[in-house]
Design a protein around this motif. Structure first.
Motif, PDB file in Angstrom:
ATOM      1  N   ALA A 125       0.813  -1.210  -0.101  1.00 21.73           N
ATOM      2  CA  ALA A 125       0.052  -0.088   0.089  1.00 21.73           C
ATOM      3  C   ALA A 125       0.841   1.256  -0.132  1.00 21.73           C
ATOM      4  CB  ALA A 125      -0.912   0.158   1.311  1.00 21.73           C
ATOM      5  N   ARG A 126       1.882   1.343   0.698  1.00 22.96           N
ATOM      6  CA  ARG A 126       2.897   2.457   0.838  1.00 22.96           C
ATOM      7  C   ARG A 126       3.511   2.618  -0.726  1.00 22.96           C
ATOM      8  NH1 ARG A 126       5.253  -0.273   5.010  1.00 22.96           N
ATOM      9  NH2 ARG A 126       4.091  -0.025   6.904  1.00 22.96           N
ATOM     10  N   VAL A 127       3.843   1.493  -1.173  1.00 22.38           N
ATOM     11  CA  VAL A 127       4.299   1.690  -2.543  1.00 22.38           C
ATOM     12  C   VAL A 127       3.422   2.194  -3.528  1.00 22.38           C
ATOM     13  CG1 VAL A 127       5.214   0.403  -4.628  1.00 22.38           C
ATOM     14  CG2 VAL A 127       6.224  -0.072  -2.256  1.00 22.38           C
ATOM     15  N   SER A 128       2.270   1.554  -3.355  1.00 16.77           N
ATOM     16  CA  SER A 128       1.051   2.195  -4.280  1.00 16.77           C
ATOM     17  C   SER A 128       0.969   3.609  -4.198  1.00 16.77           C
ATOM     18  CB  SER A 128      -0.204   1.570  -4.129  1.00 16.77           C
ATOM     19  OG  SER A 128      -1.250   2.077  -4.520  1.00 16.77           O
ATOM     20  N   MET A 129       1.109   3.946  -2.761  1.00 13.93           N
ATOM     21  CA  MET A 129       0.910   5.723  -2.659  1.00 13.93           C
ATOM     22  C   MET A 129       2.029   6.323  -3.015  1.00 13.93           C
ATOM     23  SD  MET A 129      -1.179   5.650   0.921  1.00 13.93           S
ATOM     24  CE  MET A 129      -2.680   4.537   1.119  1.00 13.93           C
ATOM     25  N   ARG A 130       3.032   5.670  -2.867  1.00 15.36           N
ATOM     26  CA  ARG A 130       4.239   6.523  -3.421  1.00 15.36           C
ATOM     27  C   ARG A 130       4.180   6.736  -5.161  1.00 15.36           C
ATOM     28  NH1 ARG A 130       7.128   4.153   1.247  1.00 15.36           N
ATOM     29  NH2 ARG A 130       7.795   2.253   0.134  1.00 15.36           N
ATOM     30  N   ASN A 131       3.929   5.725  -5.522  1.00 18.46           N
ATOM     31  CA  ASN A 131       3.644   5.991  -7.225  1.00 18.46           C
ATOM     32  C   ASN A 131       2.421   6.813  -7.591  1.00 18.46           C
ATOM     33  OD1 ASN A 131       5.538   3.859  -7.620  1.00 18.46           O
ATOM     34  ND2 ASN A 131       3.883   2.116  -7.606  1.00 18.46           N
ATOM     35  N   ILE A 132       1.609   7.048  -6.548  1.00 23.68           N
ATOM     36  CA  ILE A 132       0.535   7.871  -6.946  1.00 23.68           C
ATOM     37  C   ILE A 132       1.111   9.430  -7.000  1.00 23.68           C
ATOM     38  CG2 ILE A 132      -1.677   9.002  -6.143  1.00 23.68           C
ATOM     39  CD1 ILE A 132      -2.456   5.967  -5.103  1.00 23.68           C
ATOM     40  N   ARG A 133       1.963   9.488  -5.842  1.00 20.49           N
ATOM     41  CA  ARG A 133       2.770  10.597  -5.607  1.00 20.49           C
ATOM     42  C   ARG A 133       3.670  11.195  -6.610  1.00 20.49           C
ATOM     43  NH1 ARG A 133       7.147  10.593  -1.197  1.00 20.49           N
ATOM     44  NH2 ARG A 133       7.948   9.253  -2.705  1.00 20.49           N
ATOM     45  N   SER A 167       0.376  11.949   5.026  1.00 23.52           N
ATOM     46  CA  SER A 167      -0.751  11.551   5.805  1.00 23.52           C
ATOM     47  C   SER A 167      -1.314  10.243   5.651  1.00 23.52           C
ATOM     48  CB  SER A 167      -1.660  12.707   5.562  1.00 23.52           C
ATOM     49  OG  SER A 167      -3.128  12.478   6.180  1.00 23.52           O
ATOM     50  N   TYR A 168      -1.439   9.924   4.403  1.00 23.41           N
ATOM     51  CA  TYR A 168      -2.161   8.477   4.022  1.00 23.41           C
ATOM     52  C   TYR A 168      -1.003   7.355   4.353  1.00 23.41           C
ATOM     53  CZ  TYR A 168      -6.229   9.884   1.807  1.00 23.41           C
ATOM     54  OH  TYR A 168      -7.656  10.272   1.769  1.00 23.41           O
ATOM     55  N   ILE A 169       0.224   7.767   4.270  1.00 27.00           N
ATOM     56  CA  ILE A 169       1.239   6.437   4.607  1.00 27.00           C
ATOM     57  C   ILE A 169       1.178   6.330   5.915  1.00 27.00           C
ATOM     58  CG2 ILE A 169       3.562   5.865   5.134  1.00 27.00           C
ATOM     59  CD1 ILE A 169       3.754   6.958   1.922  1.00 27.00           C
ATOM     60  N   ALA A 170       0.919   7.469   6.996  1.00 29.80           N
ATOM     61  CA  ALA A 170       0.706   7.490   8.437  1.00 29.80           C
ATOM     62  C   ALA A 170      -0.466   6.598   8.970  1.00 29.80           C
ATOM     63  CB  ALA A 170       0.774   8.624   9.019  1.00 29.80           C
ATOM     64  N   GLY A 171      -1.313   6.782   7.955  1.00 31.39           N
ATOM     65  CA  GLY A 171      -2.795   5.861   8.025  1.00 31.39           C
ATOM     66  C   GLY A 171      -2.392   4.392   7.986  1.00 31.39           C
ATOM     67  N   VAL A 172      -1.882   4.184   6.704  1.00 27.24           N
ATOM     68  CA  VAL A 172      -1.585   2.858   6.378  1.00 27.24           C
ATOM     69  C   VAL A 172      -0.676   2.194   7.734  1.00 27.24           C
ATOM     70  CG1 VAL A 172      -0.009   1.461   5.200  1.00 27.24           C
ATOM     71  CG2 VAL A 172      -1.588   3.067   4.121  1.00 27.24           C
ATOM     72  N   ASP A 173       0.443   2.873   7.967  1.00 25.71           N
ATOM     73  CA  ASP A 173       1.233   2.439   9.286  1.00 25.71           C
ATOM     74  C   ASP A 173       0.186   2.351  10.543  1.00 25.71           C
ATOM     75  OD1 ASP A 173       3.355   2.632   7.745  1.00 25.71           O
ATOM     76  OD2 ASP A 173       3.959   4.722   8.528  1.00 25.71           O
ATOM     77  N   LYS A 174      -0.642   2.938  10.975  1.00 22.32           N
ATOM     78  CA  LYS A 174      -1.570   3.018  11.990  1.00 22.32           C
ATOM     79  C   LYS A 174      -2.335   1.691  11.912  1.00 22.32           C
ATOM     80  CE  LYS A 174      -5.185   5.195  14.708  1.00 22.32           C
ATOM     81  NZ  LYS A 174      -6.375   5.678  14.398  1.00 22.32           N
ATOM     82  N   LEU A 175      -3.166   1.533  10.496  1.00 22.44           N
ATOM     83  CA  LEU A 175      -3.873   0.319  10.402  1.00 22.44           C
ATOM     84  C   LEU A 175      -2.978  -0.879  10.445  1.00 22.44           C
ATOM     85  CD1 LEU A 175      -5.944   1.608   7.350  1.00 22.44           C
ATOM     86  CD2 LEU A 175      -6.915   1.201   9.679  1.00 22.44           C
TER      87      LEU A 175
END
Length: 186
Positions: A125-133, A167-175
């Motif tokens: 999920a983090r990789v996906s978000m970095r790709n979106i960024r 923000s979204y990566i922090a959410g992923v880490d929390k989940l």
């Protein structure tokens, strides 16, 4: 170029990525019965792949038992086979009409293996978000190159993109941390 539209699209993509991760987490068992554990397993039903939840009723009458009642009794064997092949670590018990899945308590080794699965899925999920960024940054830089944005607007937009990503990566880490805690608690 409309910067708010770019940010909205980016946020929508990140939300979808986070939701997909949540769905995957719900399928990782924690020792308690949950329909999410089996509802998306694909069954070969009359030559096409169909999710269990589309061809059967799934219930949890007890904390450690899932029952699956196919609407078409001829699907019982196919569902049993799909569950066995799905690698969820549960053996189905059938009486010809209802399939029962007794959920055994998790061993410590299985808990550790499941936490590794959680960590791996969170990293995806983090990789996906970095790709979106990266895609959003590329679009912003292209707009600046095409004189649609000034240097200052580009700098501000890149900072906004980074803040949203963080923000979204922090959410992923929390989940992921919550799921790991749930798995490791006895």
């Amino acid at each position: 170029m409309d910067t708010s539209e770019l940010l909205d699209n980016m946020e929508e993509s990140m939300m979808k990525s986070e939701e997909a991760m949540k769905v995957d987490f719900s399928a990782i068992r924690t020792g308690k019965a949950s329909p999410a554990l089996v509802e998306n397993i694909l069954v070969d039903y009359y030559g096409s792949k169909t999710r269990i939840k589309d061809i059967a009723g799934i219930n949890t009458p007890e904390a450690r038992l899932i029952t699956i009642q196919p609407w078409d009794q001829s699907a019982v064997k196919s569902i049993e086979k799909a569950i066995t092949e799905s690698n969820i670590g549960i053996s189905p018990v059938s009486d010809g009409r209802i399939i029962r899945l007794p959920i055994p308590p998790l061993t410590q080794e299985r808990r550790v293996a499941l936490t590794k699965q959680v960590k791996s899925r969170a990293e995806d999920a983090r990789v996906s978000m970095r790709n979106i960024r990266r895609d959003a940054n590329d679009a912003a830089k292209k707009a600046q190159k095409n004189s649609e944005l000034t240097e200052d607007e580009l700098k501000t937009l890149l900072e906004d993109i980074q803040k949203m990503t963080d923000s979204y990566i922090a959410g992923v880490d929390k989940l992921a941390a919550e799921k790991e805690k749930e798995l490791l608690s006895f």
